[in-house]
Design an enzyme around this catalytic site. Structure first.
Site, short mmCIF file in Angstrom:
data_model
loop_
_atom_site.label_atom_id
_atom_site.label_comp_id
_atom_site.label_asym_id
_atom_site.label_seq_id
_atom_site.Cartn_x
_atom_site.Cartn_y
_atom_site.Cartn_z
N ASP A 65 27.05 20.37 88.06
CA ASP A 65 26.64 21.24 89.17
C ASP A 65 27.72 22.28 89.52
O ASP A 65 28.90 22.05 89.27
CB ASP A 65 26.35 20.34 90.39
CG ASP A 65 25.56 21.09 91.46
OD1 ASP A 65 25.01 22.17 91.18
OD2 ASP A 65 25.52 20.58 92.59
N HIS A 111 26.61 29.49 84.00
CA HIS A 111 26.03 28.58 82.99
C HIS A 111 26.74 28.78 81.64
O HIS A 111 27.01 27.84 80.92
CB HIS A 111 24.53 28.85 82.82
CG HIS A 111 23.75 28.61 84.07
ND1 HIS A 111 23.95 27.51 84.87
CD2 HIS A 111 22.76 29.33 84.68
CE1 HIS A 111 23.12 27.55 85.91
NE2 HIS A 111 22.39 28.65 85.82
N TRP A 155 12.38 24.74 86.93
CA TRP A 155 11.42 25.80 86.59
C TRP A 155 11.19 26.73 87.78
O TRP A 155 10.71 27.84 87.63
CB TRP A 155 10.07 25.22 86.16
CG TRP A 155 10.13 24.42 84.89
CD1 TRP A 155 10.03 23.07 84.79
CD2 TRP A 155 10.28 24.91 83.54
NE1 TRP A 155 10.14 22.67 83.47
CE2 TRP A 155 10.28 23.79 82.68
CE3 TRP A 155 10.43 26.18 82.98
CZ2 TRP A 155 10.42 23.90 81.30
CZ3 TRP A 155 10.57 26.29 81.61
CH2 TRP A 155 10.56 25.16 80.79
N LEU A 197 29.16 8.95 68.91
CA LEU A 197 28.68 9.16 70.28
C LEU A 197 27.19 9.53 70.31
O LEU A 197 26.76 10.40 69.56
CB LEU A 197 29.50 10.30 70.92
CG LEU A 197 29.04 10.77 72.30
CD1 LEU A 197 29.40 9.78 73.37
CD2 LEU A 197 29.65 12.15 72.63
C1 FPP Z 1 23.64 23.41 87.90
O1 FPP Z 1 24.40 24.45 88.47
C2 FPP Z 1 23.53 23.58 86.46
C3 FPP Z 1 22.38 23.75 85.75
C4 FPP Z 1 21.05 23.77 86.40
C5 FPP Z 1 22.37 23.95 84.31
C6 FPP Z 1 23.44 23.26 83.53
C7 FPP Z 1 23.47 23.86 82.19
C8 FPP Z 1 24.57 24.10 81.47
C9 FPP Z 1 25.94 23.70 81.85
C10 FPP Z 1 24.35 24.86 80.22
C11 FPP Z 1 24.70 24.16 78.98
C12 FPP Z 1 23.80 23.05 78.65
C13 FPP Z 1 23.49 22.76 77.37
C14 FPP Z 1 22.91 21.42 77.02
C15 FPP Z 1 23.71 23.72 76.29
P1 FPP Z 1 23.72 25.38 89.57
O2 FPP Z 1 23.19 26.57 88.89
O3 FPP Z 1 22.73 24.57 90.34
O4 FPP Z 1 24.96 25.74 90.46
P2 FPP Z 1 24.94 26.06 92.02
O5 FPP Z 1 24.62 24.75 92.70
O6 FPP Z 1 26.33 26.52 92.28
O7 FPP Z 1 23.92 27.12 92.24
#
Ligand code: FPP
Length: 239
Positions: free
Chosen positions: A18, A35, A67, A129
């Site tokens: 997160d 991301h 989504w 793993l």
């Molecule tokens: C939450 O942060 C994160 C996500 C919803 C996506 C996590 C995805 C990755 C780290 C990309 C890589 C993954 C793979 C498997 C290639 P947020 O956007 O909710 O952050 P915020 O709470 O600060 O808005």
């Protein structure tokens, strides 16, 4: 292996990655850059878990609720997965990492699905793993799916309802016979599970860290394992 107690190493680590959006916003960058930076943290974490001899790593990459985010962000994440698979698959395979997806893959964009299926096929016999990617995953949906499957089998006479126990139920979850997570880490200061591994987290140790996911690194992982090793796991029993 540094200062960790090897015998108390968690066998299964799960992570809620997160804070990507907030990390980017703080730097005046678009959310999606968070991301992108988070992908580098993921790479380092997979490598560290593999080096340490952790058996399972499960990451929450995309929830059934994600989504609802703007279409641009959803597309970016789906493309990031393609990029990750293309760039990392050879190294993952060399390191004997076995990739598995937890979630419903049918509704993913064609290219994302194709790339993931390729990675699953290539790594399916690997013995290192096990890297579970929770993708289009929701804990409640997973439990409902298991209930439906079991009910259908019972209706067809394939399962005796008296024989429905925890082991049989768990076998119908995406995680199947995987061990439950010993340690669940959530970054970026929020203290909730957000529909992640609801059944499997019954006895997990939860470690909440303030570091945003794009700044999470090997040392952060070791810190979380240290915290885990200081906990007293009793599973409802007495010492
Ligand atoms: C939450 O942060 C994160 C996500 C919803 C996506 C996590 C995805 C990755 C780290 C990309 C890589 C993954 C793979 C498997 C290639 P947020 O956007 O909710 O952050 P915020 O709470 O600060 O808005």
């Amino acid at each position: 292996m540094e200062e960790l107690e090897i015998i108390k190493l968690p066998k299964h680590i799960a992570i809620i990655m997160d804070g990507n959006g907030r990390w980017a916003k703080k730097r005046g960058l678009p959310r999606v850059m968070g991301h992108k930076a988070g992908m580098a943290s993921l790479k380092e974490t997979v490598r560290a878990c593999s080096d340490l001899g952790v058996e399972f790593l499960t990451v929450y990459a995309f929830s059934t609720e994600n989504w609802r985010r703007p279409m641009d962000e959803v597309s970016f994440l789906m493309n990031l997965l393609v990029e990750y698979m293309k760039k990392e698959i050879s190294e993952l395979h060399e390191n004997k990492v076995k990739i598995k997806v937890l979630g419903e893959m049918e509704v993913l964009p064609e290219q994302t699905r194709t790339e993931i299926l390729r990675a699953l096929e290539l790594t399916k016999d690997n013995t290192g793993l096990q890297f579970n990617i929770a993708l289009n995953y929701g804990g409640r949906l997973e439990i409902l799916k298991a209930c439906k499957e079991i009910a259908q089998k019972a209706k067809a006479g394939l399962i005796d309802t008296d024989k429905i126990d925890e082991t049989l139920f768990a076998a119908h979850l995406y995680t199947g016979t995987d061990l439950d997570p010993d340690l669940i880490i959530r970054t970026s200061g929020e203290k909730r599970l957000s529909n992640f591994l609801l059944w499997q987290s019954a006895y997990s140790e939860l470690v909440f860290m303030d570091v945003p996911w794009p700044e999470f690194n090997r040392q952060s992982l070791l810190d979380a394992i240290h915290e885990y090793q200081s906990r007293d796991r009793r599973y409802g029993a007495l010492k």
